[in-house]
Design a protein around this motif. Structure first.
Motif, mmCIF file in Angstrom:
data_model
loop_
_atom_site.group_PDB
_atom_site.id
_atom_site.type_symbol
_atom_site.label_atom_id
_atom_site.label_comp_id
_atom_site.label_asym_id
_atom_site.label_seq_id
_atom_site.Cartn_x
_atom_site.Cartn_y
_atom_site.Cartn_z
ATOM 1 N N CYS A 86 29.096 17.195 4.054
ATOM 2 C CA CYS A 86 28.826 17.046 2.625
ATOM 3 C C CYS A 86 28.769 18.446 2.029
ATOM 4 C CB CYS A 86 27.505 16.324 2.427
ATOM 5 S SG CYS A 86 26.995 16.264 0.723
ATOM 6 N N VAL A 145 22.152 9.860 4.633
ATOM 7 C CA VAL A 145 23.476 9.876 5.269
ATOM 8 C C VAL A 145 23.836 11.304 5.676
ATOM 9 C CG1 VAL A 145 25.871 9.167 5.026
ATOM 10 C CG2 VAL A 145 24.103 7.947 3.752
ATOM 11 N N LEU A 187 22.201 15.154 5.816
ATOM 12 C CA LEU A 187 21.006 15.987 5.639
ATOM 13 C C LEU A 187 21.250 17.076 4.596
ATOM 14 C CD1 LEU A 187 19.870 16.508 9.336
ATOM 15 C CD2 LEU A 187 18.753 15.128 7.613
ATOM 16 N N ALA A 188 22.493 17.537 4.522
ATOM 17 C CA ALA A 188 22.810 18.636 3.614
ATOM 18 C C ALA A 188 22.605 18.259 2.155
ATOM 19 C CB ALA A 188 24.255 19.086 3.832
ATOM 20 N N ASN A 206 20.127 16.890 0.817
ATOM 21 C CA ASN A 206 18.723 16.897 0.421
ATOM 22 C C ASN A 206 18.443 17.892 -0.709
ATOM 23 O OD1 ASN A 206 15.894 17.433 0.380
ATOM 24 N ND2 ASN A 206 15.716 16.483 2.382
ATOM 25 N N GLU A 217 26.116 18.504 10.165
ATOM 26 C CA GLU A 217 25.194 17.581 9.495
ATOM 27 C C GLU A 217 24.383 18.305 8.407
ATOM 28 O OE1 GLU A 217 23.516 14.192 8.541
ATOM 29 O OE2 GLU A 217 25.100 14.297 10.048
ATOM 30 N N TRP A 218 23.985 19.545 8.698
ATOM 31 C CA TRP A 218 23.203 20.324 7.735
ATOM 32 C C TRP A 218 24.075 21.038 6.715
ATOM 33 C CZ3 TRP A 218 18.138 20.125 6.842
ATOM 34 C CH2 TRP A 218 17.289 19.665 7.851
ATOM 35 N N GLY A 219 25.396 20.959 6.888
ATOM 36 C CA GLY A 219 26.287 21.639 5.949
ATOM 37 C C GLY A 219 26.335 23.139 6.142
ATOM 38 N N GLN A 227 18.539 25.736 3.797
ATOM 39 C CA GLN A 227 17.969 24.408 3.940
ATOM 40 C C GLN A 227 17.648 24.067 5.401
ATOM 41 O OE1 GLN A 227 19.157 19.991 2.391
ATOM 42 N NE2 GLN A 227 20.627 21.563 2.227
#
Lengths: 194, 416
Positions: free
Chosen positions: A70, A118, A120-121, A123, B263-265, B386
């Protein structure tokens, strides 16, 4: 050779319909009645979907179409349009090496389902969108302001938020800004410090 | 207190202590139980046996006025002794509303604002902004301008990584590399000064090309500098790569897998140190990166040490890229065919570049006027920060300093 204005206008890039694109087809097949429209501009696919199904769309794109990263979540304030906001998502697929833009429209005060469960990024991106536009995300684990402070009135990136700022009620330097006055530049009581 | 402890240990019979003491005893017994549970949890995360320092939980404000937060970052820590149970970054101290400012000024006027975001890598910010507008206008940048842009980008990457190397070394007590790194950075800033007059806020690109051509002798001086640089990088590596203290402080700290990075980008050197070979210069080449020969360095462990190695190797690759571009430079146009008044079609585009910190993207919405209707920045530092709570959990407070350094944040970009 000089081009005539008509020719020049023709040379400008245009968006084309992309409802036949495989990703859009796959979304349609998996989630009927969610895709509103799809277009392609400068090689970028934009899909407009129904607001309520955005979390399912994100889940489908992640699991079935391999858009696992994302990139970004943000919004656009259209001020007079109904519904007022567009929430814009960017996803990237490593296997396809391609991006997709997903948009959904939301009225002022309406809640948009959060995709933080879906990706985490998403958030902090959703927190920023809430902070800047006042679009609330339902199901978000920690929807607080992020760039401004808790207790700040208003949402700065809305088009009706004045550029010079608002009176935030914070007396940071009372000797320079009298109570209630912000650094707006319009304050008649402002003392010029040379 | 004494009674309470004896009660907790079960050495005093109940009828001899008053109700208040009973309550106190229950309170302390409860606390001791909770502390033991927390100690067990923390030691499960870190893999070390619980210590004396595990027993007390407290909240600690790390920053915003802390020298190793690289600006105004506040982290609210919940620590148990020295161990971090929870870290909550609090950002926004440097928020200036850049995205709002973009909306009020014409397209060319937006370029200087981008300098103020990631202020140690202004050229790549300029580049990402111009690239977005060029995509919107479908303008082609002349070849000479493309090559010079890439040279400026890579010099900027070198200078940004040098700042990172120096400051994160200082954070961990290695003061010497700082002086060496800043010596070279100074030279790069001199090149920028010679090219555009500014050292930090460069404003060195324009929509469709460049503002100026190169000054006479610039390419020779840059070539000389990049020929010298690999030996200098060897010097930094001599100081750090096999340094026992440096390794103790970095190996195994903040381990994150490639899957989690996605997942964390996380992007940039962070994801590459976790084994994902993904670099926008290679994955979605812009300008003339396609024809250039360079390697995307990756490592497998995903810890702080590997991120250090990846950045150092990237510096060596940047040297290669600059050399190749200098060889290819030929006289020519430096500005594309851009209308005097920029009024793009009412559309939206997203374009991104590989900045020293990761994927730096701009999302521009036009309504057909001469000002952007909406300009959104996808800042790599903001998204990478983040993941700090995830990286910091279970480590010591002093490791948090290493972790802030290793994700390489610039608060101007985090807060915009």
């Amino acid at each position: 050779m000089e081009k005539s204005p008509a020719e020049e206008k023709k040379a400008r890039p245009e968006a084309t319909d992309a409802s036949g694109h495989p990703w859009v087809e796959s979304l349609r097949a998996a989630l009927p009645d969610t895709v509103v429209s799809a277009k392609s501009f400068a090689g970028q696919i934009t899909v407009v979907v129904q607001k309520d199904s955005i979390a399912r769309v994100a889940r489908h794109l992640k699991d079935a179409e391999d858009f696992r990263y994302c990139v970004d979540v943000t919004a656009v304030d259209w001020k007079t349009r109904v519904p007022r906001f567009d929430v814009v998502y960017h996803f990237y697929s490593f296997s396809k090496n391609a991006r997709i833009r997903v948009k959904c429209a939301a009225a002022d005060g309406e809640e948009v389902p959060s995709i933080a469960s879906v990706f985490l990024a998403a958030n902090w991106c959703e927190r920023e969108t809430w902070d800047m536009f006042g679009i609330s995300f339902s199901g978000h684990p920690d929807l607080r302001r992020i760039l401004t402070w808790e207790g700040f009135k208003g949402h700065p990136l809305r088009k009706d938020f004045p550029l010079e700022g608002i009176d935030t009620g914070a007396a940071i330097y009372p000797e320079e800004w009298p109570e209630g006055g912000g650094p707006s530049g319009k304050d008649p009581n402002r003392k010029v410090v040379s | 207190m004494e009674a309470a402890l004896r009660a907790a240990a079960g050495t005093m019979s109940d009828d001899k202590i008053s109700q208040a003491e009973k309550d106190e005893a229950a309170y302390f017994a409860e606390r001791a139980k909770a502390a033991a549970a927390r100690a067990a949890e923390a030691s499960a995360v870190t893999g070390t046996p619980p210590t004396l320092f595990d027993v007390q939980e407290m909240e600690l404000n790390f920053g915003p006025q802390h020298p190793s937060t690289h600006g105004v970052l506040r982290i609210v820590l919940k620590v148990d002794g020295e161990k971090i149970l929870e870290a909550k970054p609090d950002v926004g101290y440097l928020h200036r509303g850049t995205e709002k400012l973009f909306e009020t000024e014409t397209y060319p006027m937006g370029v200087p604002h981008t300098d103020r975001m990631d202020y140690v890598a202004a050229a790549t910010n300029n580049h990402a902004y111009c690239l977005t507008i060029e995509k919107l206008l479908a303008v082609e940048v002349p070849r000479r301008a493309q090559l010079i842009r890439v040279i400026l980008d890579e010099l900027q990457r070198l200078s940004s990584h040098l700042v990172w190397l120096g400051t994160s070394g200082i954070d961990l007590g290695a003061v010497t590399p700082f002086w060496y790194a800043f010596r070279e950075r100074e030279q790069i800033l001199d090149f920028f000064e010679e090219y555009c007059g500014a050292r930090l806020t460069l404003n060195c690109m324009r929509i469709g090309g460049l503002p100026f051509d190169l000054t006479p002798g610039w390419t020779e001086r840059v070539a000389e500098f990049v020929d010298d640089l690999p030996a200098r990088i060897d010097e930094y590596e001599q100081l750090l790569t096999d340094n026992r203290i440096w390794k103790k402080r970095t190996v195994g700290i903040g381990v994150i897998s490639g899957e989690e990075c996605i997942e964390w980008g996380l992007t940039g050197p962070v994801i590459r140190a976790s084994g994902v070979e993904w670099d926008l210069r290679r994955a979605q080449p812009y300008e003339c990166y396609e024809e250039l020969d360079f390697v995307v360095p990756t490592r497998q462990n995903g810890d702080t040490y590997d991120r250090y190695i990846v950045r150092v190797q990237e510096m060596r690759q940047s040297v290669r890229i600059v050399r190749q571009c200098l060889e290819r430079l030929e006289p020519g146009e430096i500005r594309g065919k851009v209308p005097r008044v920029i009024k793009p079609v009412a559309e939206e585009v997203y374009a991104s570049v590989e900045s020293p910190k990761g994927e730096l993207g701009f999302y521009c919405v036009s309504n057909g006027s001469n000002k952007p209707y909406r300009m959104h920045v996808r800042p790599p530092s903001f998204i990478n920060l983040q993941a700090l709570p995830r990286l910091a959990k279970g480590h010591l407070v002093s490791d948090l300093v290493a972790l802030i350094g290793t994700i390489d944040i610039v608060l101007g970009e985090v807060d915009r």
